[in-house]
Every structure is written in C-alpha cells, then in structure tokens.
Design a protein around this motif. Sequence first.
Motif, short mmCIF file in Angstrom:
data_model
loop_
_atom_site.label_atom_id
_atom_site.label_comp_id
_atom_site.label_asym_id
_atom_site.label_seq_id
_atom_site.Cartn_x
_atom_site.Cartn_y
_atom_site.Cartn_z
N PRO A 229 20.25 42.58 72.38
CA PRO A 229 19.11 42.79 71.49
C PRO A 229 19.24 44.11 70.72
O PRO A 229 19.99 45.01 71.11
CB PRO A 229 17.92 42.86 72.46
CG PRO A 229 18.50 43.46 73.69
CD PRO A 229 19.92 42.92 73.77
N LEU A 230 18.48 44.22 69.65
CA LEU A 230 18.34 45.49 68.95
C LEU A 230 17.79 46.53 69.93
O LEU A 230 16.86 46.24 70.68
CB LEU A 230 17.39 45.32 67.77
CG LEU A 230 17.12 46.54 66.90
CD1 LEU A 230 18.38 46.94 66.15
CD2 LEU A 230 15.99 46.25 65.92
N GLY A 231 18.38 47.71 69.96
CA GLY A 231 17.93 48.76 70.88
C GLY A 231 18.61 48.73 72.23
O GLY A 231 18.30 49.58 73.09
N LEU B 228 23.71 53.23 71.77
CA LEU B 228 22.44 52.61 71.38
C LEU B 228 22.69 51.68 70.19
O LEU B 228 23.08 52.13 69.11
CB LEU B 228 21.42 53.69 70.99
CG LEU B 228 20.09 53.19 70.43
CD1 LEU B 228 19.34 52.35 71.45
CD2 LEU B 228 19.26 54.37 69.95
N PHE B 229 22.47 50.39 70.38
CA PHE B 229 22.74 49.42 69.33
C PHE B 229 21.67 49.47 68.24
O PHE B 229 20.47 49.32 68.50
CB PHE B 229 22.81 48.01 69.92
CG PHE B 229 24.17 47.64 70.47
CD1 PHE B 229 25.26 48.47 70.30
CD2 PHE B 229 24.36 46.46 71.16
CE1 PHE B 229 26.51 48.14 70.80
CE2 PHE B 229 25.60 46.10 71.66
CZ PHE B 229 26.68 46.95 71.48
N LEU B 230 22.14 49.65 66.99
CA LEU B 230 21.28 49.67 65.82
C LEU B 230 21.42 48.36 65.05
O LEU B 230 21.97 47.38 65.57
CB LEU B 230 21.62 50.89 64.96
CG LEU B 230 21.47 52.25 65.68
CD1 LEU B 230 21.90 53.40 64.76
CD2 LEU B 230 20.03 52.46 66.15
N ASN B 231 20.98 48.32 63.81
CA ASN B 231 20.76 47.04 63.11
C ASN B 231 22.00 46.19 62.89
O ASN B 231 21.90 44.96 62.82
CB ASN B 231 20.09 47.31 61.77
CG ASN B 231 18.69 47.84 61.91
OD1 ASN B 231 18.42 48.67 62.78
ND2 ASN B 231 17.77 47.38 61.08
N ASP B 232 23.18 46.79 62.74
CA ASP B 232 24.38 46.00 62.49
C ASP B 232 25.16 45.69 63.77
O ASP B 232 26.34 45.37 63.73
CB ASP B 232 25.31 46.74 61.52
CG ASP B 232 24.76 46.77 60.10
OD1 ASP B 232 23.65 46.27 59.87
OD2 ASP B 232 25.44 47.32 59.21
N HIS B 233 24.49 45.78 64.93
CA HIS B 233 25.16 45.60 66.21
C HIS B 233 25.64 44.16 66.40
O HIS B 233 25.08 43.22 65.82
CB HIS B 233 24.21 45.98 67.36
CG HIS B 233 23.09 44.99 67.56
ND1 HIS B 233 23.23 43.86 68.35
CD2 HIS B 233 21.83 44.95 67.08
CE1 HIS B 233 22.11 43.17 68.34
NE2 HIS B 233 21.24 43.82 67.59
N VAL C 232 22.30 49.02 80.33
CA VAL C 232 21.52 49.70 81.36
C VAL C 232 20.04 49.71 81.03
O VAL C 232 19.19 49.84 81.92
CB VAL C 232 22.06 51.13 81.57
CG1 VAL C 232 21.79 52.01 80.35
CG2 VAL C 232 21.49 51.76 82.83
N GLY C 233 19.70 49.57 79.76
CA GLY C 233 18.29 49.58 79.36
C GLY C 233 18.17 49.23 77.89
O GLY C 233 19.17 49.05 77.19
N VAL C 234 16.92 49.13 77.44
CA VAL C 234 16.63 48.80 76.03
C VAL C 234 15.61 49.79 75.49
O VAL C 234 14.56 50.01 76.11
CB VAL C 234 16.11 47.36 75.89
CG1 VAL C 234 15.77 47.05 74.43
CG2 VAL C 234 17.14 46.36 76.42
N VAL C 235 15.93 50.40 74.35
CA VAL C 235 15.03 51.34 73.68
C VAL C 235 14.10 50.55 72.76
O VAL C 235 14.58 49.78 71.93
CB VAL C 235 15.83 52.38 72.88
CG1 VAL C 235 14.90 53.29 72.06
CG2 VAL C 235 16.71 53.21 73.81
N PRO C 236 12.78 50.69 72.89
CA PRO C 236 11.86 49.96 72.03
C PRO C 236 12.11 50.25 70.54
O PRO C 236 12.48 51.37 70.17
CB PRO C 236 10.48 50.46 72.47
CG PRO C 236 10.68 50.90 73.88
CD PRO C 236 12.07 51.46 73.92
N GLU C 237 11.88 49.24 69.71
CA GLU C 237 12.24 49.31 68.31
C GLU C 237 11.57 50.47 67.58
O GLU C 237 12.14 51.06 66.66
CB GLU C 237 11.90 47.99 67.62
CG GLU C 237 12.37 47.90 66.18
CD GLU C 237 12.16 46.53 65.58
OE1 GLU C 237 12.26 46.41 64.34
OE2 GLU C 237 11.90 45.57 66.34
N ARG C 238 10.35 50.84 67.97
CA ARG C 238 9.64 51.87 67.23
C ARG C 238 10.31 53.24 67.32
O ARG C 238 9.97 54.15 66.54
CB ARG C 238 8.18 51.97 67.71
CG ARG C 238 7.99 52.46 69.13
CD ARG C 238 6.52 52.44 69.51
NE ARG C 238 6.26 52.88 70.86
CZ ARG C 238 6.33 52.10 71.93
NH1 ARG C 238 6.67 50.82 71.78
NH2 ARG C 238 6.05 52.56 73.13
#
Length: 293
Positions: free
Chosen positions: A234-236, A248-253, A262-268
């Motif tokens: 997913p994004l993030g 940290l995966f950004l939009n073109d990931h 290991v985790g996901v950073v919320p989009e905001r």
Amino acid sequence: MTDRAFCVVRAGALTTVQDLGRAGHAHLGVPRAGALDEPAHRLANRLVGNPETSATLETTLTGCAVRVRTDTVAAVTGAPCPVTVDGRPAPWGAPVRVPAGAVLDAGPATAGLRSYLAFAGGVDAEPVLGSRAADLLSGLGPAPLSDGGVLPLGTPYGPPAAVDAVPRSELPVAELVLPCVLGPRDDWFTEAGLRTLATGRFRVSSASNRIGLRTEGPALERRKDGELPSEGMPLGALQVPPDGLPVLFLNDHPTTGGYPVVGVVPERFLAAAAQAAPGTPVRFVPRRSRASG
C-alpha cells in the motif's frame, strides 16, 4: 498548434506533470502516481480557479521556467521559491497574471524539495487510465519535462481565487515525525529491532525519489531470514530491505514486493515526507492498530 500551450525554457532537475493520480489499478500492477505533496497541488489549482483534479507541474529542488503562448493565470505553491515573470519578482502562493510570450520562472526551492505550478485550465496532457500523472516507475503518463518541449493548456474554468493570504509554509522542518501502524510483518523483527525503529536516529537519504523515501541510520534486526512471496504494497508502506534500513513507499511505489513491511504510515503524513530534504532527521512513532489490541 494551439496557442493555449507553453514551451519549456528550463526543465530543472526533475519536473513532471501530476494530478491526483490513477487510483484503483494496483491489481494491474499500475501505481497510483500523482502529486506527492497533494495539499500543495490542490491549493495551486484553487488559486487559479481550477478543479483540484486538474494537472499541475511538480518541480524538484531546482524549479523550472516556461514561456506561455497565451495570456494566463498561474500560481506556485509547495516548496517556497523565488517566482519571476520576465525577470520581475512575482508572489509565491498567489494568482499571477502571465501575458502571452512571458517567461514564468519558479526558482530553486529555498526550503523543502517540491514546488507546484498551476495554470488556469490545467496542463492538458493526454490522459492514461483516467489520469495525466507521470509515473516514473511504470513509465505511464507524459514524460518528464525537457528543455524545448511544448505542453498544451486547457480552457480556463473561471476566475482565479480572491485571496488575501494562503497557509504559511512550515518548511523546512527540524525533524520529520512519521507515525506508523505496525504490521503486517512486524513479527519478522526482533523486539530489539522494533525498539530501533522507535528510538533510532534516522535521516533522509539522498537516494530518495518519487518511489520511496529512503533512510540512513541503524539497521532493524530481523527475527526471520529469507524473503516473503510477493504481496501487495500500500501507499505509505514502510518496507525493510536486506540492509535493514526502512524505505517509505510514496506515490510511484511498486504495487507488490517481497521484503517485509514493518508498518504503514498514514497518508496524511506523506506530504511532509515528500518535502523532506536529504539529511533531514526522521523519527518513527510506531503503534499497534486497535484491531490488534
């Protein structure tokens, strides 16, 4: 050729056409793409009277300059930078009237990384899968700008916004703070590794790009060896490759991958990550999801 267009005078380090991206195609292996600092993109469009879905130019660090072939209104947001029209100073973060034949120049960022140039009517590049966004991973969408290139502009939607002020840029940030929800593969890391994620001193790597924000710092200790079968990303997503340094995966990931997340950073929180210059300190704030207790 239509007069509603602009010619690229100075393409800059990396300038691409971006909109809100092409969500919903991950099952086809197509990333979302779109503006990395989405709030800045939306603001630029509002300032010139466009819908937020209109395409803008996203610059990287060094800005860009274009010569318009028609009278237009433009706005520059995102990373603060000097703005000129035919060499005369113009405001950042406000609608600017640009006469036909004039050069609009968004200079190098004085803080942050990415500025956004909106034009009345939007950049009218050919849409692919419903979006005009350039995707550097898949190659979909218009190519990055090059000197001498010409791109069309759409028909203006209405008058520019009547504004007295726009939100003040908070760039640069002394520290990029990124909350992250642990999982789905946090069990691949030891307790010491998870402590490192929470307490380690990381910084933004110069190898970062639109695909992902790479970090430098202490490696996360793994509990499990080997890699996963490829699974959705997913994004993030905070993916950890074999060197143990989170990405940290950004939009073109990529839409799939085999390294543990290991985790996901919320989009905001991703817009701030998109503006973090190399060397910026990074602090992760991991937490468990409510579902996992």
